[in-house]
Scaffold this motif. Structure first.
Motif, PDB file in Angstrom:
ATOM      1  N   HIS A   1     -73.191 -18.786  50.262  1.00 38.17           N
ATOM      2  CA  HIS A   1     -71.976 -18.316  50.937  1.00 38.17           C
ATOM      3  C   HIS A   1     -72.190 -16.912  51.498  1.00 38.17           C
ATOM      4  O   HIS A   1     -71.826 -16.625  52.638  1.00 38.17           O
ATOM      5  N   GLU A   2     -72.773 -16.023  50.694  1.00 36.25           N
ATOM      6  CA  GLU A   2     -73.061 -14.656  51.153  1.00 36.25           C
ATOM      7  C   GLU A   2     -74.001 -14.671  52.349  1.00 36.25           C
ATOM      8  O   GLU A   2     -73.807 -13.949  53.326  1.00 36.25           O
ATOM      9  N   ILE A   3     -75.043 -15.506  52.277  1.00 34.35           N
ATOM     10  CA  ILE A   3     -76.012 -15.604  53.374  1.00 34.35           C
ATOM     11  C   ILE A   3     -75.330 -16.118  54.634  1.00 34.35           C
ATOM     12  O   ILE A   3     -75.564 -15.598  55.729  1.00 34.35           O
ATOM     13  N   THR A   4     -74.471 -17.114  54.492  1.00 32.31           N
ATOM     14  CA  THR A   4     -73.778 -17.681  55.645  1.00 32.31           C
ATOM     15  C   THR A   4     -72.871 -16.648  56.298  1.00 32.31           C
ATOM     16  O   THR A   4     -72.822 -16.539  57.529  1.00 32.31           O
ATOM     17  N   VAL A   5     -72.168 -15.873  55.491  1.00 29.90           N
ATOM     18  CA  VAL A   5     -71.289 -14.831  56.035  1.00 29.90           C
ATOM     19  C   VAL A   5     -72.108 -13.808  56.818  1.00 29.90           C
ATOM     20  O   VAL A   5     -71.742 -13.424  57.940  1.00 29.90           O
TER      21      VAL A   5
ATOM     22  N   ALA B   1     -72.070 -13.179  60.892  1.00 29.60           N
ATOM     23  CA  ALA B   1     -71.753 -11.823  61.358  1.00 29.60           C
ATOM     24  C   ALA B   1     -72.830 -11.289  62.296  1.00 29.60           C
ATOM     25  O   ALA B   1     -72.545 -10.452  63.160  1.00 29.60           O
ATOM     26  N   SER B   2     -74.048 -11.776  62.155  1.00 27.67           N
ATOM     27  CA  SER B   2     -75.148 -11.324  63.020  1.00 27.67           C
ATOM     28  C   SER B   2     -75.271 -12.191  64.268  1.00 27.67           C
ATOM     29  O   SER B   2     -76.289 -12.142  64.945  1.00 27.67           O
ATOM     30  N   ARG B   3     -74.255 -12.976  64.555  1.00 17.84           N
ATOM     31  CA  ARG B   3     -74.258 -13.912  65.693  1.00 17.84           C
ATOM     32  C   ARG B   3     -75.381 -14.933  65.556  1.00 17.84           C
ATOM     33  O   ARG B   3     -76.051 -15.279  66.521  1.00 17.84           O
ATOM     34  N   ARG B   4     -75.635 -15.334  64.315  1.00 19.89           N
ATOM     35  CA  ARG B   4     -76.633 -16.354  63.964  1.00 19.89           C
ATOM     36  C   ARG B   4     -78.055 -15.974  64.388  1.00 19.89           C
ATOM     37  O   ARG B   4     -78.846 -16.816  64.768  1.00 19.89           O
ATOM     38  N   THR B   5     -78.368 -14.677  64.318  1.00 19.80           N
ATOM     39  CA  THR B   5     -79.701 -14.240  64.709  1.00 19.80           C
ATOM     40  C   THR B   5     -80.566 -13.803  63.535  1.00 19.80           C
ATOM     41  O   THR B   5     -81.783 -13.868  63.632  1.00 19.80           O
ATOM     42  N   TYR B   6     -79.972 -13.343  62.448  1.00 16.09           N
ATOM     43  CA  TYR B   6     -80.756 -12.803  61.340  1.00 16.09           C
ATOM     44  C   TYR B   6     -81.532 -13.906  60.619  1.00 16.09           C
ATOM     45  O   TYR B   6     -80.996 -14.960  60.322  1.00 16.09           O
ATOM     46  N   GLY B   7     -82.792 -13.620  60.330  1.00 19.17           N
ATOM     47  CA  GLY B   7     -83.626 -14.501  59.533  1.00 19.17           C
ATOM     48  C   GLY B   7     -83.737 -13.963  58.117  1.00 19.17           C
ATOM     49  O   GLY B   7     -82.954 -13.120  57.681  1.00 19.17           O
TER      50      GLY B   7
ATOM     51  N   GLU C   1     -80.032  -6.824  54.215  1.00 19.42           N
ATOM     52  CA  GLU C   1     -78.582  -6.655  54.142  1.00 19.42           C
ATOM     53  C   GLU C   1     -78.070  -6.889  52.718  1.00 19.42           C
ATOM     54  O   GLU C   1     -77.209  -6.154  52.239  1.00 19.42           O
ATOM     55  N   LEU C   2     -78.582  -7.912  52.048  1.00 18.94           N
ATOM     56  CA  LEU C   2     -78.162  -8.174  50.676  1.00 18.94           C
ATOM     57  C   LEU C   2     -78.573  -7.032  49.752  1.00 18.94           C
ATOM     58  O   LEU C   2     -77.820  -6.650  48.850  1.00 18.94           O
TER      59      LEU C   2
END
Length: 75
Positions: free
Chosen positions: A8-12, A16-22, A29-30
């Motif tokens: 859930h945290e990863i999905t949020v 938020a990164s416009r689906r760009t973060y790998g 970020e975590l």
């Protein structure tokens, strides 16, 4: 249950990164938010839930034709 909460945290973060973060940026970020999670676990959870990062780049042409130039002779 812990993987579901992490997912859930990863999905949020991913949305938020416009689906760009790998994996590397999600891991950073975590860590910044205070979660202590291994990058391999993040990669596994993202792989299981089919969450992928995307590289978005600006496409620009470096070559511009000279409009005033005379065309080459037909040899």
């Amino acid at each position: 249950a812990a993987d579901d909460a992490l997912a859930h945290e990863i999905t949020v973060l991913h949305i938020a990164s416009r689906r760009t973060y790998g994996v590397p940026r999600i891991h950073a970020e975590l860590r910044r938010l205070g979660h202590r999670v291994n990058h391999k676990r993040i990669a596994r959870v993202m792989r299981e839930r089919d969450i992928r990062g995307v590289t978005r780049r600006k496409h620009r042409s470096l070559t511009r034709a000279d409009t005033k130039a005379k065309p080459a002779p037909d040899l």
